[in-house]
Design a protein around this motif. Structure first.
Motif, mmCIF file in Angstrom:
data_model
loop_
_atom_site.group_PDB
_atom_site.id
_atom_site.type_symbol
_atom_site.label_atom_id
_atom_site.label_comp_id
_atom_site.label_asym_id
_atom_site.label_seq_id
_atom_site.Cartn_x
_atom_site.Cartn_y
_atom_site.Cartn_z
ATOM 1 N N ILE A 36 -10.777 16.305 15.214
ATOM 2 C CA ILE A 36 -9.495 16.930 14.818
ATOM 3 C C ILE A 36 -8.366 16.304 15.636
ATOM 4 N N LYS A 37 -8.343 14.981 15.670
ATOM 5 C CA LYS A 37 -7.396 14.266 16.535
ATOM 6 C C LYS A 37 -6.014 14.203 15.894
ATOM 7 N N LYS A 38 -5.010 14.341 16.729
ATOM 8 C CA LYS A 38 -3.619 14.282 16.284
ATOM 9 C C LYS A 38 -3.319 12.891 15.743
ATOM 10 N N LEU A 39 -2.645 12.837 14.586
ATOM 11 C CA LEU A 39 -2.352 11.567 13.923
ATOM 12 C C LEU A 39 -0.895 11.496 13.481
ATOM 13 N N SER A 40 -0.320 10.317 13.602
ATOM 14 C CA SER A 40 0.986 10.030 13.003
ATOM 15 C C SER A 40 0.819 8.755 12.191
ATOM 16 N N LEU A 41 1.066 8.853 10.892
ATOM 17 C CA LEU A 41 0.810 7.735 9.989
ATOM 18 C C LEU A 41 2.068 7.349 9.230
ATOM 19 N N GLU A 42 2.508 6.116 9.409
ATOM 20 C CA GLU A 42 3.613 5.571 8.606
ATOM 21 C C GLU A 42 2.972 4.517 7.720
ATOM 22 N N LEU A 43 2.806 4.874 6.439
ATOM 23 C CA LEU A 43 1.994 4.069 5.525
ATOM 24 C C LEU A 43 2.867 3.368 4.486
ATOM 25 N N GLY A 44 2.225 2.838 3.463
ATOM 26 C CA GLY A 44 2.929 1.994 2.502
ATOM 27 C C GLY A 44 3.975 2.719 1.676
ATOM 28 N N GLY A 45 4.901 1.956 1.163
ATOM 29 C CA GLY A 45 5.949 2.500 0.304
ATOM 30 C C GLY A 45 5.973 1.791 -1.040
ATOM 31 N N LEU A 46 6.822 2.274 -1.906
ATOM 32 C CA LEU A 46 7.041 1.654 -3.218
ATOM 33 C C LEU A 46 8.438 2.093 -3.656
ATOM 34 N N ASN A 88 9.741 9.071 -9.244
ATOM 35 C CA ASN A 88 8.716 9.938 -8.661
ATOM 36 C C ASN A 88 7.319 9.693 -9.218
ATOM 37 N N ALA A 89 7.171 8.654 -10.044
ATOM 38 C CA ALA A 89 5.874 8.411 -10.686
ATOM 39 C C ALA A 89 4.819 7.907 -9.710
ATOM 40 N N SER A 90 5.251 7.361 -8.587
ATOM 41 C CA SER A 90 4.314 6.792 -7.628
ATOM 42 C C SER A 90 3.659 7.879 -6.782
ATOM 43 N N GLU A 91 2.441 7.582 -6.297
ATOM 44 C CA GLU A 91 1.767 8.473 -5.363
ATOM 45 C C GLU A 91 2.321 8.313 -3.944
ATOM 46 N N ARG A 92 3.249 7.368 -3.794
ATOM 47 C CA ARG A 92 3.869 7.135 -2.492
ATOM 48 C C ARG A 92 5.330 7.595 -2.518
ATOM 49 N N GLY A 93 5.860 7.877 -1.341
ATOM 50 C CA GLY A 93 7.237 8.346 -1.280
ATOM 51 C C GLY A 93 7.831 8.119 0.088
ATOM 52 N N LEU A 94 8.037 6.861 0.448
ATOM 53 C CA LEU A 94 8.594 6.551 1.766
ATOM 54 C C LEU A 94 10.121 6.521 1.720
ATOM 55 N N ALA A 95 10.685 5.573 0.966
ATOM 56 C CA ALA A 95 12.133 5.435 0.885
ATOM 57 C C ALA A 95 12.572 5.313 -0.569
ATOM 58 N N ILE A 113 14.564 13.362 -5.610
ATOM 59 C CA ILE A 113 13.646 12.253 -5.339
ATOM 60 C C ILE A 113 12.619 12.674 -4.301
ATOM 61 N N GLN A 114 11.367 12.362 -4.567
ATOM 62 C CA GLN A 114 10.272 12.759 -3.686
ATOM 63 C C GLN A 114 9.962 11.646 -2.693
ATOM 64 N N SER A 115 10.812 11.502 -1.700
ATOM 65 C CA SER A 115 10.563 10.526 -0.644
ATOM 66 C C SER A 115 11.150 11.041 0.661
ATOM 67 N N GLY A 116 10.621 10.545 1.751
ATOM 68 C CA GLY A 116 11.036 11.031 3.062
ATOM 69 C C GLY A 116 12.402 10.569 3.491
ATOM 70 N N MET A 117 12.894 9.465 2.903
ATOM 71 C CA MET A 117 14.211 8.937 3.249
ATOM 72 C C MET A 117 14.910 8.516 1.959
ATOM 73 N N VAL A 118 16.167 8.891 1.835
ATOM 74 C CA VAL A 118 16.927 8.580 0.630
ATOM 75 C C VAL A 118 18.292 8.033 1.034
ATOM 76 N N PHE A 178 12.087 8.728 10.684
ATOM 77 C CA PHE A 178 11.531 7.754 9.743
ATOM 78 C C PHE A 178 10.145 8.235 9.343
ATOM 79 N N GLY A 179 9.912 8.385 8.047
ATOM 80 C CA GLY A 179 8.602 8.806 7.573
ATOM 81 C C GLY A 179 8.650 9.150 6.102
ATOM 82 N N GLY A 180 7.477 9.417 5.512
ATOM 83 C CA GLY A 180 7.421 9.563 4.067
ATOM 84 C C GLY A 180 6.760 10.816 3.568
ATOM 85 N N TYR A 181 6.875 11.012 2.254
ATOM 86 C CA TYR A 181 6.200 12.064 1.510
ATOM 87 C C TYR A 181 4.891 11.514 0.948
#
Length: 516
Positions: free
Chosen positions: A281-291, A441-448, A466-471, A485-488
């Motif tokens: 149950i380790k603490k995680l911070s993940l900044e992953l791919g965008g589209l 919003n069609a993507s499974e990703r939502g960074l910017a 818009i479903q993204s962490g940054m707009v 900085f981060g995403g949905y």
């Protein structure tokens, strides 16, 4: 104060260069002539060391394929030594005051500013981005050291009024412990700084795994951390070849001495880390791919939008997680916008990143250019029109891909669904605001996400829809040391930057005191 104002002004100016620059006059220095920044060993417990096995791996310049040098190929046993060093250094480092830790970060910041040109040259050599971009990125990275040097003194708890009169409740913030930081090849100094600076500010110690394609810039930062006097074991930076990446990542997840992991990488790697961290149950911070979508509504100011698009799309040859990919253009301005974009794309100069007139350099490696080629070919086969470009630029080099403008892109094409990570624009025409939001919003990703409109009401509707962490509304420069900085969705967990970035490395503790 005068220095701070000067540096702040320089950082602001170079942040623009970091996003896009083609006019800064630069000359590449010899790597061998750099003042102690060109390191081949990993930095563990205050020393640059070779791997226990003695193995090394080669690093190549993506612009010309030339070998830059060889660096230590650290394995699991080497990494355990780095983790142990960080674990032993943690108690003393965490007991220091925020002001004391901030002073070390401030010195690190000043050294990065003093060595920005040399570090930028090193980054260009191993990453391939134009010199002005590279030097600007180093100063952008330094801005995180400056910001968190100040924030180190502002990690606040609070007192909560307890219901019973004979009790007092206190909330404390404490560092989690050793942080395992995994940084990407596309912005290595910026990502190292954005993770390490807040971790160190709150009292954590760190073990950084460098990218296999770009290990030299992180090692240069380790050298500057050493010069800043940061105590032994507080900062550890290890390099490894691709064959050891998975094992070291697995060690970060399984070793109980590592309290948290922060990754900037692909969504696929993020899933693996989440699975491997589950037993602890380790603490995680993940900044992953965008589209990232970029929407041009009928009321968009194209004179503002087109130059912004140039930087947002073609910075680092499109190899950025927040780079715009799917360009949604409303039918009322479609023809005008495509014509203006065409002129802009044709103006881009691709070539040697050490040439001050170059805008776009190479992709990082063969896997990168093969992916771009596959996505563009699939789109063309399904009916997309390569209005500009659409092929490898083999006349320049093996890892160059032409700045490309694709029109008639449809939702069934792979390039609409997958992150291209290259200098390719995909254009889609839409009719209504509702259509634009559905496509965005069609993507499974939502960074910017980005959009341009002169309608204030539409600005708020779309920004909230818009479903993204940054707009960005009428703006594509949406990052900074002071900003989260981060995403949905599948673009990650947690935030980096600003006061929010501190929370990823803190535990919240409640203390209840009875007065009787």
């Amino acid at each position: 104060m005068a220095l701070a104002r000067l540096v702040s002004k320089a950082v602001s100016a170079c942040r623009v260069q970091y996003l896009y620059s083609s006019s800064h006059q630069c000359q590449l220095r010899s790597l061998a002539s750099m003042p102690g920044l060109f390191k081949s060993g990993s930095y563990v417990n205050g020393e640059f060391v070779t791997s226990c096995s003695g193995k090394t791996f080669k690093v190549y310049n993506p612009a010309n394929g030339n070998e830059i040098g060889e660096v230590s190929d650290m394995n699991v046993e080497d990494t355990k030594l780095a983790i142990e060093a960080a674990h032993k250094a943690f108690p003393e480092w965490s007991r220091k005051t925020g002001k004391e830790r901030g002073a070390y970060l401030r010195k690190w910041f000043e050294l990065m500013m003093e060595n920005a040109a040399e570090m930028g040259d090193l980054l260009t050599s191993e990453n391939g981005k134009p010199l002005a971009e590279a030097r600007g990125e180093v100063m952008y990275a330094a801005s995180f050291m400056e910001f968190f040097a100040e924030e180190a003194k502002r990690v606040y708890g609070e007192t909560i009024p307890a219901s019973p009169a004979n009790k007092r409740a206190v909330v404390m913030k404490q560092p989690v412990g050793v942080a395992g930081l995994i940084i990407p090849w596309n912005f290595p100094p910026a990502m190292l700084a954005r993770k390490a600076a807040p971790a160190l500010a709150v009292g954590c110690t760190v073990v950084v795994k460098t990218p296999e394609d770009t290990p030299y810039t992180p090692m240069a930062m380790a050298e500057l951390a050493d010069r800043a006097g940061i105590p032994k074991g507080v900062v550890n930076v290890i390099s490894c070849s691709r064959k050891n990446v998975a094992d070291i990542g697995s060690l970060f997840c399984s070793d109980p001495r590592v309290s948290t992991i922060s990754l900037t990488g692909s969504t696929e790697v993020g899933r693996i880390l989440m699975k491997d961290c589950a037993p602890q149950i380790k603490k995680l911070s993940l900044e992953l791919g965008g589209l990232a979508p970029l929407i041009l509504f009928d009321s968009a100011n194209l004179k503002k939008a087109i130059p912004d698009i140039k930087g947002c799309k073609f910075r680092n040859a499109g190899q950025a997680c927040i780079s715009a990919q799917n360009f949604l253009i409303q039918e009322g301005i479609y023809d005008e916008a495509v014509e203006a974009i065409s002129v802009m794309v044709k103006s881009i100069k691709q070539g040697d990143p050490t040439d001050p007139t170059t805008n776009v350099g190479p992709l990082i490696n063969k896997r990168g250019i093969d992916k771009v080629h596959r996505l563009v070919e699939d789109a063309k086969a399904r009916g997309a029109n390569a209005l500009i470009g659409g092929s490898k630029a083999t006349d320049i080099g093996e890892l160059y891909y032409q700045p490309t403008l694709l029109t008639d892109v449809t939702e069934d094409m792979a390039i609409f669904k997958e992150e291209v990570f290259g200098p390719v624009m995909s254009v889609i025409k839409f009719k209504t605001e509702e259509d634009a939001l559905r496509l965005a919003n069609a993507s499974e990703r939502g960074l910017a996400s980005y959009f341009y409109t002169s309608d204030l009401a539409q600005c708020y509707r779309v920004m909230e829809g818009i479903q993204s962490g940054m707009v960005g509304c009428n703006e594509t420069v949406i990052t900074g040391a002071e900003l989260p900085f981060g995403g949905y969705k599948q673009s990650g967990i947690g935030r980096e930057g600003g006061k929010y970035g501190l929370e990823e490395f803190l535990e919240t503790k409640l203390g209840v005191i009875s007065l009787v």
